[in-house]
Design a protein around this motif. Sequence first.
Motif, PDB file in Angstrom:
ATOM      1  N   LEU A 136      11.729  16.465 101.408  1.00 63.00           N
ATOM      2  CA  LEU A 136      11.617  16.596  99.949  1.00 63.00           C
ATOM      3  C   LEU A 136      10.818  17.841  99.578  1.00 63.00           C
ATOM      4  O   LEU A 136      11.159  18.534  98.607  1.00 63.00           O
ATOM      5  CB  LEU A 136      10.981  15.340  99.352  1.00 63.00           C
ATOM      6  CG  LEU A 136      11.801  14.057  99.506  1.00 63.00           C
ATOM      7  CD1 LEU A 136      11.017  12.860  98.994  1.00 63.00           C
ATOM      8  CD2 LEU A 136      13.145  14.176  98.819  1.00 63.00           C
ATOM      9  N   GLY A 137       9.781  18.136 100.347  1.00 66.44           N
ATOM     10  CA  GLY A 137       9.036  19.370 100.122  1.00 66.44           C
ATOM     11  C   GLY A 137       9.912  20.594 100.336  1.00 66.44           C
ATOM     12  O   GLY A 137       9.839  21.563  99.574  1.00 66.44           O
ATOM     13  N   SER A 138      10.759  20.546 101.345  1.00 63.53           N
ATOM     14  CA  SER A 138      11.683  21.651 101.608  1.00 63.53           C
ATOM     15  C   SER A 138      12.658  21.826 100.461  1.00 63.53           C
ATOM     16  O   SER A 138      12.988  22.963 100.084  1.00 63.53           O
ATOM     17  CB  SER A 138      12.438  21.414 102.915  1.00 63.53           C
ATOM     18  OG  SER A 138      11.574  21.490 104.015  1.00 63.53           O
ATOM     19  N   VAL A 139      13.126  20.726  99.895  1.00 68.52           N
ATOM     20  CA  VAL A 139      14.026  20.802  98.737  1.00 68.52           C
ATOM     21  C   VAL A 139      13.347  21.567  97.601  1.00 68.52           C
ATOM     22  O   VAL A 139      13.939  22.467  96.995  1.00 68.52           O
ATOM     23  CB  VAL A 139      14.450  19.387  98.263  1.00 68.52           C
ATOM     24  CG1 VAL A 139      15.094  19.446  96.890  1.00 68.52           C
ATOM     25  CG2 VAL A 139      15.380  18.740  99.268  1.00 68.52           C
ATOM     26  N   ILE A 140      12.105  21.235  97.331  1.00 70.27           N
ATOM     27  CA  ILE A 140      11.379  21.887  96.236  1.00 70.27           C
ATOM     28  C   ILE A 140      11.210  23.378  96.505  1.00 70.27           C
ATOM     29  O   ILE A 140      11.460  24.209  95.623  1.00 70.27           O
ATOM     30  CB  ILE A 140      10.016  21.197  96.013  1.00 70.27           C
ATOM     31  CG1 ILE A 140      10.237  19.772  95.512  1.00 70.27           C
ATOM     32  CG2 ILE A 140       9.144  21.995  95.043  1.00 70.27           C
ATOM     33  CD1 ILE A 140       9.013  18.884  95.591  1.00 70.27           C
ATOM     34  N   VAL A 141      10.795  23.730  97.703  1.00 77.38           N
ATOM     35  CA  VAL A 141      10.569  25.140  98.036  1.00 77.38           C
ATOM     36  C   VAL A 141      11.885  25.923  97.972  1.00 77.38           C
ATOM     37  O   VAL A 141      11.940  27.012  97.380  1.00 77.38           O
ATOM     38  CB  VAL A 141       9.906  25.282  99.419  1.00 77.38           C
ATOM     39  CG1 VAL A 141       9.877  26.739  99.867  1.00 77.38           C
ATOM     40  CG2 VAL A 141       8.493  24.707  99.392  1.00 77.38           C
ATOM     41  N   HIS A 142      12.964  25.378  98.552  1.00 79.56           N
ATOM     42  CA  HIS A 142      14.244  26.097  98.530  1.00 79.56           C
ATOM     43  C   HIS A 142      14.810  26.197  97.109  1.00 79.56           C
ATOM     44  O   HIS A 142      15.399  27.221  96.750  1.00 79.56           O
ATOM     45  CB  HIS A 142      15.251  25.447  99.472  1.00 79.56           C
ATOM     46  CG  HIS A 142      14.964  25.724 100.910  1.00 79.56           C
ATOM     47  ND1 HIS A 142      15.008  26.988 101.458  1.00 79.56           N
ATOM     48  CD2 HIS A 142      14.614  24.902 101.925  1.00 79.56           C
ATOM     49  CE1 HIS A 142      14.708  26.935 102.736  1.00 79.56           C
ATOM     50  NE2 HIS A 142      14.450  25.674 103.046  1.00 79.56           N
ATOM     51  N   ALA A 143      14.632  25.171  96.301  1.00 83.82           N
ATOM     52  CA  ALA A 143      15.097  25.233  94.904  1.00 83.82           C
ATOM     53  C   ALA A 143      14.323  26.302  94.139  1.00 83.82           C
ATOM     54  O   ALA A 143      14.905  27.073  93.363  1.00 83.82           O
ATOM     55  CB  ALA A 143      14.943  23.873  94.238  1.00 83.82           C
ATOM     56  N   ASP A 144      13.020  26.349  94.355  1.00 85.82           N
ATOM     57  CA  ASP A 144      12.191  27.358  93.701  1.00 85.82           C
ATOM     58  C   ASP A 144      12.607  28.757  94.142  1.00 85.82           C
ATOM     59  O   ASP A 144      12.738  29.668  93.318  1.00 85.82           O
ATOM     60  CB  ASP A 144      10.720  27.093  94.032  1.00 85.82           C
ATOM     61  CG  ASP A 144       9.781  28.014  93.282  1.00 85.82           C
ATOM     62  OD1 ASP A 144       9.953  28.191  92.054  1.00 85.82           O
ATOM     63  OD2 ASP A 144       8.852  28.550  93.918  1.00 85.82           O
ATOM     64  N   GLU A 145      12.817  28.934  95.437  1.00 88.28           N
ATOM     65  CA  GLU A 145      13.256  30.235  95.953  1.00 88.28           C
ATOM     66  C   GLU A 145      14.621  30.613  95.381  1.00 88.28           C
ATOM     67  O   GLU A 145      14.832  31.759  94.979  1.00 88.28           O
ATOM     68  CB  GLU A 145      13.342  30.194  97.485  1.00 88.28           C
ATOM     69  CG  GLU A 145      12.011  30.208  98.170  1.00 88.28           C
ATOM     70  CD  GLU A 145      11.347  31.576  98.153  1.00 88.28           C
ATOM     71  OE1 GLU A 145      12.059  32.597  98.174  1.00 88.28           O
ATOM     72  OE2 GLU A 145      10.114  31.614  98.117  1.00 88.28           O
ATOM     73  N   LEU A 146      15.554  29.656  95.349  1.00 87.28           N
ATOM     74  CA  LEU A 146      16.893  29.943  94.851  1.00 87.28           C
ATOM     75  C   LEU A 146      16.861  30.366  93.387  1.00 87.28           C
ATOM     76  O   LEU A 146      17.621  31.242  92.964  1.00 87.28           O
ATOM     77  CB  LEU A 146      17.800  28.723  95.036  1.00 87.28           C
ATOM     78  CG  LEU A 146      19.270  28.915  94.699  1.00 87.28           C
ATOM     79  CD1 LEU A 146      19.897  30.006  95.563  1.00 87.28           C
ATOM     80  CD2 LEU A 146      20.016  27.605  94.881  1.00 87.28           C
ATOM     81  N   ALA A 147      15.966  29.766  92.609  1.00 85.41           N
ATOM     82  CA  ALA A 147      15.867  30.083  91.182  1.00 85.41           C
ATOM     83  C   ALA A 147      15.119  31.394  90.926  1.00 85.41           C
ATOM     84  O   ALA A 147      15.149  31.905  89.805  1.00 85.41           O
ATOM     85  CB  ALA A 147      15.169  28.941  90.448  1.00 85.41           C
ATOM     86  N   SER A 148      14.473  31.935  91.947  1.00 89.33           N
ATOM     87  CA  SER A 148      13.711  33.168  91.778  1.00 89.33           C
ATOM     88  C   SER A 148      14.643  34.384  91.838  1.00 89.33           C
ATOM     89  O   SER A 148      15.782  34.283  92.297  1.00 89.33           O
ATOM     90  CB  SER A 148      12.646  33.279  92.872  1.00 89.33           C
ATOM     91  OG  SER A 148      13.234  33.693  94.095  1.00 89.33           O
ATOM     92  N   PRO A 149      14.151  35.524  91.395  1.00 84.05           N
ATOM     93  CA  PRO A 149      14.963  36.743  91.482  1.00 84.05           C
ATOM     94  C   PRO A 149      15.341  37.103  92.924  1.00 84.05           C
ATOM     95  O   PRO A 149      16.308  37.815  93.143  1.00 84.05           O
ATOM     96  CB  PRO A 149      14.059  37.835  90.883  1.00 84.05           C
ATOM     97  CG  PRO A 149      13.077  37.100  90.047  1.00 84.05           C
ATOM     98  CD  PRO A 149      12.880  35.764  90.684  1.00 84.05           C
ATOM     99  N   ASN A 150      14.574  36.605  93.893  1.00 81.39           N
ATOM    100  CA  ASN A 150      14.852  36.905  95.299  1.00 81.39           C
ATOM    101  C   ASN A 150      15.610  35.784  95.996  1.00 81.39           C
ATOM    102  O   ASN A 150      15.650  35.739  97.217  1.00 81.39           O
ATOM    103  CB  ASN A 150      13.534  37.168  96.049  1.00 81.39           C
ATOM    104  CG  ASN A 150      12.806  38.369  95.501  1.00 81.39           C
ATOM    105  OD1 ASN A 150      13.409  39.359  95.133  1.00 81.39           O
ATOM    106  ND2 ASN A 150      11.500  38.271  95.417  1.00 81.39           N
ATOM    107  N   GLY A 151      16.198  34.878  95.221  1.00 80.86           N
ATOM    108  CA  GLY A 151      16.953  33.773  95.806  1.00 80.86           C
ATOM    109  C   GLY A 151      18.019  34.270  96.767  1.00 80.86           C
ATOM    110  O   GLY A 151      18.574  35.362  96.589  1.00 80.86           O
TER     111      GLY A 151
END
Length: 65
Positions: A15-30
Amino acid sequence: MADPLKPSASLLCKLGSVIVHADELASPNGHDFDRIALATLMQDAEVKAWLSSMQAMALVPLKRN
């Protein structure tokens, strides 16, 4: 599944990985890696069982479609 309000360490990691990857994907560097990681985590049996249990208890939203 055991008590969904007391997740295992492995589920908490997922679940922590989901949050980190979602945050990264939504960032300009996704990156596509984040999209692939999210898709993999969403198909994980432990994650799916937990989500189903939480939805049955009305503690997380149901998918719109």
